[in-house]
Design an enzyme around this catalytic site. Structure first.
Site, mmCIF file in Angstrom:
data_model
loop_
_atom_site.group_PDB
_atom_site.id
_atom_site.type_symbol
_atom_site.label_atom_id
_atom_site.label_comp_id
_atom_site.label_asym_id
_atom_site.label_seq_id
_atom_site.Cartn_x
_atom_site.Cartn_y
_atom_site.Cartn_z
ATOM 1 C CE LYS A 1 -0.791 1.359 4.683
ATOM 2 N NZ LYS A 1 -0.119 2.361 4.682
ATOM 3 C CG HIS B 1 2.199 -4.773 8.023
ATOM 4 N ND1 HIS B 1 1.714 -3.428 7.581
ATOM 5 C CD2 HIS B 1 2.465 -4.574 9.313
ATOM 6 C CE1 HIS B 1 1.872 -2.558 9.123
ATOM 7 N NE2 HIS B 1 2.252 -3.250 9.716
ATOM 8 C CE LYS C 1 0.634 -6.156 12.752
ATOM 9 N NZ LYS C 1 1.700 -5.382 13.414
ATOM 10 C CD GLU D 1 0.748 3.630 14.571
ATOM 11 O OE1 GLU D 1 1.791 2.897 14.175
ATOM 12 O OE2 GLU D 1 -0.222 4.305 13.643
ATOM 13 C CG ASP E 1 -0.949 5.694 7.196
ATOM 14 O OD1 ASP E 1 -0.208 4.796 6.413
ATOM 15 O OD2 ASP E 1 -0.475 5.538 8.503
ATOM 16 C CG HIS F 1 -3.152 -1.519 8.571
ATOM 17 N ND1 HIS F 1 -2.672 -2.408 7.657
ATOM 18 C CD2 HIS F 1 -2.290 -0.503 8.455
ATOM 19 C CE1 HIS F 1 -1.515 -2.044 7.358
ATOM 20 N NE2 HIS F 1 -1.183 -1.002 7.831
ATOM 21 C CE LYS G 1 1.159 7.232 11.895
ATOM 22 N NZ LYS G 1 1.413 5.957 11.957
HETATM 23 C C1 BG6 Z 1 1.589 1.371 8.160
HETATM 24 C C2 BG6 Z 1 1.281 2.734 8.454
HETATM 25 O O1 BG6 Z 1 0.874 0.571 7.175
HETATM 26 O O2 BG6 Z 1 1.205 0.753 9.482
HETATM 27 C C3 BG6 Z 1 2.023 3.505 9.654
HETATM 28 O O3 BG6 Z 1 1.626 3.335 7.077
HETATM 29 C C4 BG6 Z 1 1.852 2.725 10.778
HETATM 30 O O4 BG6 Z 1 1.820 4.800 9.604
HETATM 31 C C5 BG6 Z 1 2.030 1.090 10.678
HETATM 32 O O5 BG6 Z 1 2.632 3.017 11.864
HETATM 33 C C6 BG6 Z 1 1.753 0.386 11.824
HETATM 34 O O6 BG6 Z 1 1.825 -0.922 11.647
HETATM 35 P P1 BG6 Z 1 2.348 -2.052 12.932
HETATM 36 O O7 BG6 Z 1 2.624 -3.179 12.527
HETATM 37 O O8 BG6 Z 1 3.481 -1.089 13.530
HETATM 38 O O9 BG6 Z 1 1.208 -1.925 14.112
#
Ligand code: BG6
Length: 424
Positions: free
Chosen positions: A84, A114, A118, A152, A171, A176, A275
């Site tokens: 992405k 991703h 997980k 986050e 994002d 996700h 964030k």
């Molecule tokens: C990414 C986003 O796809 O996922 C980021 O672009 C974000 O902004 C990240 O921080 C979060 O992934 P994870 O695995 O750290 O929760």
């Protein structure tokens, strides 16, 4: 003992052996001739599985794919892995997907999210479809509402160029959070083939109740972090992190969503991500309904709640009521059945990308995103983003807090609250 690696992955000899097979080849997308070197290496093996992973911005996908085609590097055994963002709205995502389709069949394209790699996310499927217990209680008859949160600690320092103008909705939510929502809400696929899994997820995405116009203002909150801090540490705000004087990009989103299906139409899904919050935690909360009749006079019974924590721990918690053993009277108290997968013997934390790349090599697309999923997700996201452009309601929250008050108000208006896991 938990570890990030299997024993053989830590063995220096095994690593050295592996590295013997890694041959770095440099190519330049402005220079077609540079791909000849890559071709020479690839032709040494007549019929390999070729997996091209494009770690480049999507605007270059078509150009790279064109060069691979020109050099006859795309065989029936070739796969393309892309990341992405697939566009920033429906039309731009279609341009990218159409361009890829000029060179690759959909079955050859592996779009990564991703989160799907997980371990706990896969466990979610195992839990849902490997247990009759949940099968019976996975609908509006038993469930009051669902919360999906990805909190986050990090800010956007160092990623300003990418993040500004994109924001948390595009994002995080478009991919996700909606993917997690799919895994929670999808019907059981008939089998584990990627076709059937994609089909069930697409059904969910297409059934998302559209949020447009005023419904967007009523059911969503967006916000940006300002300077604040946690544990006496001062943390900068979004404007300082991006070195901008003004920005309306959101770093926090909360949305109340609905799925128009018999199973889910009466169950709100509260989605939340941000964030620079007070904690780094991704979890899904399934809040069950109250018992039909409380037969314990004067006692408050907390409804059951299943918490699926994806990170930092990988655990399932079932919140229940039980008899308080410290009391002779029939006194009930809340207890937690706590299953921490990382504390289990022999358990190790797998990397999301490891799983995804192994699947791509194996030709298993079930944990990758079909183009119709991308389209359906943008279709739901676009009107929200468009409405936000018209309205001017960007809230602010201090770095190191749990987000804006407006997000609490959103869920409190329904007589509910965000659930935060507490350690026992
Ligand atoms: C990414 C986003 O796809 O996922 C980021 O672009 C974000 O902004 C990240 O921080 C979060 O992934 P994870 O695995 O750290 O929760």
């Amino acid at each position: 003992m938990r570890s990030n690696l299997l024993d053989e992955e830590k063995d220096p000899q095994a690593i050295a052996e592996f590295l013997k097979h890694v041959i770095p080849v440099q190519v330049d997308i402005e220079n077609a001739a540079s791909f000849d070197n890559l071709k020479a290496h690839l032709l040494q093996n007549p019929n390999p599985v070729r997996l091209f992973y494009l770690a480049v911005p999507p605007v270059f996908y078509a150009q790279v794919a064109g060069l691979l085609k020109e050099k006859q590097l795309i065989t029936s055994n070739t796969r393309l892995v892309v990341e992405k963002p697939i566009g920033f709205d429906l039309p731009s995502s279609e341009i990218i997907n159409d361009a890829l389709a000029d060179y690759f069949d959909e079955e050859q394209i592996y779009r990564i999210d991703h989160y799907l790699g997980k371990e706990t996310v896969q466990n979610l499927l195992a839990m849902r479809f490997g247990n009759s217990l949940f099968e019976r209680f996975w609908d509006a008859h038993a469930i009051d509402h669902i919360q999906i949160s990805i909190n986050e600690r990090v800010g956007v320092k160092g990623r300003a160029d990418y993040y500004e103008g994109i924001g948390a909705l595009k994002d995080m939510v478009q991919n996700h959070l909606l993917q997690l929502l799919c895994l929670i809400a999808m019907e059981s696929p008939n089998d584990l083939t990627s076709e059937n899994i994609h089909c069930e997820k697409i059904k969910v995405l297409k059934a998302l109740r559209p949020l447009t116009g005023d419904a967007v203002n009523k059911n969503s909150v967006r916000a940006q972090y300002v300077a604040g801090g946690l544990n006496d540490q001062v943390e900068s705000g979004y404007l300082e992190d991006t070195e901008l004087t003004q920005s309306s990009t959101e770093t926090f989103v909360a949305i109340k969503a609905h799925i128009n299906s018999w199973t889910w139409s009466k169950v709100p899904f509260y989605l939340r991500t941000g964030k620079r919050l007070s904690n780094q935690r991704a979890e899904i909360v399934i809040q069950f309904k109250d018992v039909s009749l409380n037969i314990y006079p004067d006692q408050l019974l907390q409804a059951n709640r299943l918490v699926i924590q994806l990170q930092p721990e990988e655990r399932l918690q079932l919140h229940m009521m039980a008899k308080d053993r410290e009391s002779l009277a029939t006194q009930l108290k809340p207890v937690i059945l706590d299953l921490n997968f990382l504390e289990q013997k022999g358990s190790y934390r797998s990397f999301a990308y490891k799983r995804l790349f192994l699947d791509a090599v194996d030709g298993n697309r079930s944990l990758f995103i079909h183009r119709d999923e991308v389209a359906a997700a943008w279709q739901w996201i676009d009107p929200i983003a468009q409405q936000w452009q018209k309205s001017n309601d960007l809230h602010l929250y201090r770095a190191g807090t749990d987000g804006p008050e407006a997000a609490d108000a959103l869920i409190r208006a329904d007589g509910r609250e965000w659930f935060e896991t507490t350690e026992e």
